[in-house]
Write a protein that holds these residues in place. Structure first.
Motif, short mmCIF file in Angstrom:
data_model
loop_
_atom_site.label_atom_id
_atom_site.label_comp_id
_atom_site.label_asym_id
_atom_site.label_seq_id
_atom_site.Cartn_x
_atom_site.Cartn_y
_atom_site.Cartn_z
N SER A 95 0.86 -1.18 0.00
CA SER A 95 0.00 0.00 0.00
C SER A 95 0.90 1.23 0.00
CB SER A 95 -0.91 0.00 1.23
OG SER A 95 -1.76 1.13 1.23
N VAL A 96 0.43 2.32 -0.55
CA VAL A 96 1.28 3.52 -0.65
C VAL A 96 1.70 3.97 0.75
CG1 VAL A 96 1.44 5.90 -1.43
CG2 VAL A 96 0.10 4.24 -2.75
N GLU A 97 3.01 4.03 0.97
CA GLU A 97 3.55 4.54 2.24
C GLU A 97 3.68 6.05 2.09
OE1 GLU A 97 7.45 3.79 5.14
OE2 GLU A 97 7.56 3.36 2.98
N HIS A 98 3.25 6.78 3.12
CA HIS A 98 3.31 8.24 2.99
C HIS A 98 3.55 8.88 4.35
CE1 HIS A 98 -0.99 8.52 4.35
NE2 HIS A 98 -1.03 7.32 3.80
N GLU A 99 4.29 9.99 4.32
CA GLU A 99 4.63 10.72 5.54
C GLU A 99 4.59 12.21 5.28
OE1 GLU A 99 8.33 9.84 7.39
OE2 GLU A 99 7.97 7.67 7.51
N PHE A 100 4.06 12.95 6.25
CA PHE A 100 4.17 14.41 6.21
C PHE A 100 5.58 14.82 6.63
CE2 PHE A 100 -0.45 13.91 7.23
CZ PHE A 100 -0.93 14.46 6.06
N VAL A 101 6.10 15.85 6.00
CA VAL A 101 7.36 16.46 6.39
C VAL A 101 7.10 17.94 6.56
CG1 VAL A 101 9.77 16.87 5.78
CG2 VAL A 101 8.66 14.73 5.07
N SER A 102 7.43 18.48 7.72
CA SER A 102 7.11 19.89 7.97
C SER A 102 8.21 20.55 8.79
CB SER A 102 5.77 20.02 8.70
OG SER A 102 5.84 19.39 9.97
N THR A 103 8.22 21.87 8.77
CA THR A 103 9.18 22.65 9.54
C THR A 103 8.57 24.00 9.89
OG1 THR A 103 11.39 23.65 9.53
CG2 THR A 103 10.23 23.58 7.42
N GLN A 104 9.01 24.56 11.01
CA GLN A 104 8.62 25.91 11.40
C GLN A 104 9.71 26.93 11.05
OE1 GLN A 104 5.55 26.77 12.67
NE2 GLN A 104 5.08 24.62 12.19
N LEU A 105 10.80 26.45 10.48
CA LEU A 105 11.93 27.33 10.18
C LEU A 105 11.70 28.07 8.87
CD1 LEU A 105 14.80 24.84 11.06
CD2 LEU A 105 14.16 26.85 12.37
N ASN A 106 12.05 29.36 8.87
CA ASN A 106 12.06 30.12 7.62
C ASN A 106 13.48 30.61 7.36
OD1 ASN A 106 12.49 32.35 9.34
ND2 ASN A 106 10.31 32.87 9.39
N HIS A 107 13.66 31.31 6.24
CA HIS A 107 15.01 31.76 5.88
C HIS A 107 15.64 32.60 6.99
CE1 HIS A 107 15.04 29.99 2.06
NE2 HIS A 107 14.55 30.96 1.31
N SER A 108 14.85 33.49 7.58
CA SER A 108 15.38 34.39 8.61
C SER A 108 15.89 33.60 9.82
CB SER A 108 14.31 35.39 9.03
OG SER A 108 14.78 36.21 10.07
N LYS A 109 15.10 32.64 10.28
CA LYS A 109 15.49 31.84 11.44
C LYS A 109 16.73 30.99 11.13
CE LYS A 109 10.88 31.48 13.50
NZ LYS A 109 9.74 30.56 13.82
N ARG A 110 16.83 30.49 9.91
CA ARG A 110 17.95 29.62 9.57
C ARG A 110 19.27 30.40 9.42
NH1 ARG A 110 18.48 27.14 5.40
NH2 ARG A 110 17.00 28.18 4.00
N ARG A 111 19.17 31.69 9.26
CA ARG A 111 20.38 32.52 9.17
C ARG A 111 20.81 33.06 10.53
NH1 ARG A 111 17.89 33.33 4.19
NH2 ARG A 111 19.28 33.23 2.40
N ASN A 112 20.03 32.80 11.54
CA ASN A 112 20.35 33.27 12.89
C ASN A 112 21.23 32.23 13.58
OD1 ASN A 112 20.37 34.69 15.28
ND2 ASN A 112 18.36 33.94 15.94
N ILE A 113 22.53 32.28 13.34
CA ILE A 113 23.46 31.26 13.84
C ILE A 113 24.35 31.82 14.95
CG2 ILE A 113 23.48 30.03 11.63
CD1 ILE A 113 26.25 31.29 11.11
N GLU A 114 24.85 30.90 15.78
CA GLU A 114 25.82 31.24 16.83
C GLU A 114 27.08 30.43 16.60
OE1 GLU A 114 24.10 30.48 20.61
OE2 GLU A 114 22.55 32.05 20.43
N VAL A 115 28.22 31.10 16.57
CA VAL A 115 29.50 30.45 16.29
C VAL A 115 30.26 30.24 17.60
CG1 VAL A 115 31.73 30.68 15.14
CG2 VAL A 115 29.63 31.41 13.97
N HIS A 116 30.76 29.02 17.80
CA HIS A 116 31.55 28.68 18.98
C HIS A 116 32.89 28.10 18.50
CE1 HIS A 116 27.92 29.18 21.42
NE2 HIS A 116 27.29 28.55 20.45
N ASP A 117 33.98 28.81 18.78
CA ASP A 117 35.27 28.37 18.25
C ASP A 117 36.46 28.54 19.21
OD1 ASP A 117 35.43 31.10 18.26
OD2 ASP A 117 35.91 31.33 16.13
N PRO A 118 36.28 28.39 20.54
CA PRO A 118 37.42 28.58 21.46
C PRO A 118 38.51 27.53 21.28
CG PRO A 118 35.54 27.69 22.64
CD PRO A 118 35.04 28.09 21.29
N ALA A 119 38.17 26.35 20.75
CA ALA A 119 39.17 25.28 20.58
C ALA A 119 39.60 25.14 19.13
CB ALA A 119 38.61 23.95 21.10
#
Length: 270
Positions: free
Chosen positions: A125-149
């Motif tokens: 039988s056809v297997e099916h799944e929803f795929v969803s996200t609440q992320l938009n372009h603005s949220k995905r560009r809001n990054i935090e960089v950690h580089d002490p090591a």
């Protein structure tokens, strides 16, 4: 333009998506009943496109997305884009697996949409799944960089800046292979970057393994680890102990937290 779409996207609500999906799934079940389950993926794509168009649902097959950064372009292709804004990915395999879900999320991120669907025509039988996200372009560009090591040298800093520039251009959360392809391009091409190194146990060479290299004895790896990060780091250190490398520079894309860590091989002898 960092992300270029074949045509403008119509971003729909969750209610509109489920109303459309109800119609699509009826068509998909009818196709499965009529054709059976043993055709290639392209056959089901063509038939779903034909029947959707006949039902008045606007359909674009192999909808193209271009991820662009400077002189590099990465094309992506959505199996079916319905009504100018709903992603449908079709499969013909034993069962849906995580890479299929990740692939569909890549398309949602790139189109800045929130709702998609995976369909697999191979099972009884056809297997099916929803795929969803609440992320938009603005949220995905809001990054935090950690580089002490992070060991800061000319080649490691080039890598770090490349990663950050790509994330600001395209946003975080894409599959790591998408960023790695771009990094290889800017670091000289896959033939130069993806190289085989020897793996040893004591004095015995066990074989070779391909890994991205910054220099002849400095490698890097790109991951998206979000759980048990200290344990993962220990295993990278174990890998380094058996590799003929001086250092391994680890870039971990943990959602919006971007970690840069350099590991040294104390037993390295050039």
């Amino acid at each position: 333009m960092p992300i270029e779409l074949e045509s403008p996207i119509n971003r729909i609500t969750e209610k509109e998506f489920h109303e459309l999906d109800f119609r699509i799934m009826r068509i998909a079940f009818d196709i499965h009943n009529d054709l059976g389950r043993f055709y290639d993926e392209k056959i089901y794509q063509a038939e779903l496109e034909r029947r959707c168009s006949k039902a008045g649902i606007e359909t674009t097959r192999e909808f193209q997305i271009k991820l662009i950064h400077k002189d590099y372009t990465k094309p992506l292709f959505i199996d079916l884009l319905l009504n100018k804004g709903t992603v449908y990915e079709l499969k013909t395999m034993k069962s849906i697996v995580d890479p299929n879900r990740i692939q569909t999320l890549n398309y949602l991120y790139a189109t800045d949409t929130q709702h998609g669907k995976l369909m697999n025509f191979r099972p009884k039988s056809v297997e099916h799944e929803f795929v969803s996200t609440q992320l938009n372009h603005s949220k995905r560009r809001n990054i935090e960089v950690h580089d002490p090591a992070w060991a800061k040298t000319c080649y490691t800093e080039k890598l770090r800046h490349l990663v950050i520039d790509l994330l600001y251009d395209w946003g975080a959360f894409f599959d790591t292979d998408i960023y790695l392809d771009a990094l290889c391009h800017f670091l000289g091409g896959k033939e130069k970057v993806l190289r085989k190194i020897s793996i040893k146990s004591g004095d015995v060479t066990l074989g070779t393994q391909t890994i991205p290299l910054l220099t002849e004895d400095h490698a890097f790896c790109l991951t998206s680890v979000s759980k048990d990060i200290p344990a993962y780091k220990k295993h990278l250190a174990r890998f380094l102990n058996h590799a003929q490398l001086e250092a391994l520079h680890w870039v971990n894309l943990n959602r919006s937290s971007i970690g840069f860590t350099s590991l040294s091989n104390e037993s390295f002898c050039p």
